[in-house]
Scaffold this motif. Structure first.
Motif, PDB file in Angstrom:
ATOM      1  N   GLU A   3       0.846  -1.202   0.000  1.00 44.75           N
ATOM      2  CA  GLU A   3       0.000   0.000   0.000  1.00 44.75           C
ATOM      3  C   GLU A   3       0.881   1.252   0.000  1.00 44.75           C
ATOM      4  O   GLU A   3       0.617   2.210  -0.711  1.00 44.75           O
ATOM      5  N   VAL A   4       1.934   1.218   0.833  1.00 43.64           N
ATOM      6  CA  VAL A   4       2.826   2.365   0.960  1.00 43.64           C
ATOM      7  C   VAL A   4       3.499   2.648  -0.373  1.00 43.64           C
ATOM      8  O   VAL A   4       3.498   3.773  -0.876  1.00 43.64           O
ATOM      9  N   ALA A  53     -10.772  -4.469   3.590  1.00 44.71           N
ATOM     10  CA  ALA A  53     -10.231  -4.530   2.237  1.00 44.71           C
ATOM     11  C   ALA A  53      -8.873  -3.843   2.251  1.00 44.71           C
ATOM     12  O   ALA A  53      -8.643  -2.939   3.058  1.00 44.71           O
ATOM     13  N   ILE A  54      -7.988  -4.268   1.362  1.00 43.00           N
ATOM     14  CA  ILE A  54      -6.763  -3.498   1.195  1.00 43.00           C
ATOM     15  C   ILE A  54      -6.934  -2.617  -0.056  1.00 43.00           C
ATOM     16  O   ILE A  54      -7.688  -2.967  -0.959  1.00 43.00           O
ATOM     17  N   TRP A  55      -6.256  -1.491  -0.051  1.00 41.31           N
ATOM     18  CA  TRP A  55      -6.477  -0.520  -1.126  1.00 41.31           C
ATOM     19  C   TRP A  55      -6.192  -1.099  -2.506  1.00 41.31           C
ATOM     20  O   TRP A  55      -6.877  -0.782  -3.468  1.00 41.31           O
ATOM     21  N   SER A  56      -5.175  -1.948  -2.617  1.00 39.32           N
ATOM     22  CA  SER A  56      -4.860  -2.431  -3.968  1.00 39.32           C
ATOM     23  C   SER A  56      -5.998  -3.302  -4.519  1.00 39.32           C
ATOM     24  O   SER A  56      -6.210  -3.342  -5.738  1.00 39.32           O
ATOM     25  N   SER A  57      -6.751  -3.971  -3.647  1.00 44.46           N
ATOM     26  CA  SER A  57      -7.905  -4.753  -4.132  1.00 44.46           C
ATOM     27  C   SER A  57      -9.020  -3.816  -4.598  1.00 44.46           C
ATOM     28  O   SER A  57      -9.625  -4.027  -5.655  1.00 44.46           O
ATOM     29  N   ARG A  82     -11.915   3.547   5.500  1.00 46.56           N
ATOM     30  CA  ARG A  82     -10.698   3.574   4.664  1.00 46.56           C
ATOM     31  C   ARG A  82     -11.018   3.371   3.179  1.00 46.56           C
ATOM     32  O   ARG A  82     -10.385   3.975   2.313  1.00 46.56           O
ATOM     33  N   VAL A  83     -11.994   2.519   2.889  1.00 47.05           N
ATOM     34  CA  VAL A  83     -12.367   2.284   1.480  1.00 47.05           C
ATOM     35  C   VAL A  83     -12.991   3.544   0.885  1.00 47.05           C
ATOM     36  O   VAL A  83     -12.705   3.934  -0.256  1.00 47.05           O
ATOM     37  N   CYS A  84     -13.842   4.213   1.669  1.00 49.38           N
ATOM     38  CA  CYS A  84     -14.485   5.455   1.185  1.00 49.38           C
ATOM     39  C   CYS A  84     -13.445   6.541   0.927  1.00 49.38           C
ATOM     40  O   CYS A  84     -13.519   7.252  -0.083  1.00 49.38           O
ATOM     41  N   PHE A 188      -7.658  -9.617   1.071  1.00 45.44           N
ATOM     42  CA  PHE A 188      -8.280  -8.797   2.124  1.00 45.44           C
ATOM     43  C   PHE A 188      -7.494  -9.046   3.404  1.00 45.44           C
ATOM     44  O   PHE A 188      -6.579  -9.877   3.406  1.00 45.44           O
ATOM     45  N   SER A 189      -7.874  -8.348   4.486  1.00 49.14           N
ATOM     46  CA  SER A 189      -7.093  -8.507   5.717  1.00 49.14           C
ATOM     47  C   SER A 189      -7.145  -9.937   6.244  1.00 49.14           C
ATOM     48  O   SER A 189      -6.250 -10.383   6.941  1.00 49.14           O
TER      49      SER A 189
END
Ligand SMILES: C[S@@+](CC[C@H](N)C(=O)[O-])C[C@H]1O[C@@H](n2cnc3c(N)ncnc32)[C@H](O)[C@@H]1O
Length: 201
Positions: A3-4, A53-57, A82-84, A188-189
């Motif tokens: 993500e970073v 969810a992770i941002w890349s997904s 975080r997704v929003c 996902f997490s």
């Protein structure tokens, strides 16, 4: 780490994510969810089990949809928001997050205000009772939802606009009103899960 490397070059995404990290550094989102759902619902409610969810997904999903700027995005059960934040900052969507747990909504509102994000909105409510018929894209991480809730949700989707995208994690929402356009297998997490992208007929 991914993500970073992928997303921190955007200063606003970086700042919002660091703020989220600080907000949940003392008591993480998994603990908030476990404690608050116990307090509010007096017994553990499996449907409130927390995962993220992770941002890349989300990025892969939104890249596939290729939404226009200002489309309306809903996260049904938004958790920390975080997704929003991602959908708004990276894709310029008008993002709405709904969650039952007050701590998630209050903290997300504080972050939204801190960074003057006018097109991100957080609502403390049960999404089963909320009118989201103005949506262009609906996302629901429905891994822990039971059959009754999934069927209520599918029924509620009858009232959304034609061509609205419905993204559901783990459980495909099957109805004559929805056509599956893509499935993906994304991290996902809690590990990898199937993601179903359907469109309203
Ligand atoms: C698995 S987490 C997903 C968090 C976030 N959407 C993501 O994908 O990273 C599910 C969230 O939905 C919330 N939730 C579950 N049922 C709900 C309902 N009926 N109305 C509002 N929120 C709900 C829980 O409190 C939890 O925060």
């Amino acid at each position: 780490m991914i993500e970073v490397l992928k997303f921190y070059s955007d200063p606003l995404l970086r700042k919002v994510d660091i703020e989220l990290f600080k907000t949940y550094a003392f008591k993480d989102q998994f603990t908030v969810s476990a404690e608050e759902s116990m307090d509010i619902f007096s017994l553990e409610k499996e449907e409130l089990t927390y995962g993220e969810a992770i941002w890349s997904s989300i990025d892969q999903i939104l890249k596939f949809i290729n939404p226009d700027k200002d489309m309306v995005f809903y996260d049904l059960g938004c958790g920390t928001g975080r997704v929003c934040f991602f959908a708004n900052i990276k894709y310029h969507l008008k993002a709405y997050g709904i969650d039952l747990l007050p701590t998630f909504i209050n903290n997300a509102e504080k972050i939204k205000n801190k960074f003057s994000l006018e097109d991100v909105h957080f609502i403390k409510n049960n999404w089963l009772n909320f009118d989201f018929s103005n949506a262009d894209i609906i996302y629901v991480a429905g891994t822990c939802l039971n059959d009754e809730t999934l069927s209520e949700l599918t029924n509620k989707l009858k009232s959304i606009k034609k061509n609205t995208y419905v993204i559901s994690v783990s459980n495909e929402l099957k109805s004559e009103d929805l056509s599956l356009v893509k499935s993906m297998y994304l991290p996902f997490s809690w590990g990898r899960a199937n993601v179903f992208i359907s469109i309203k007929n």
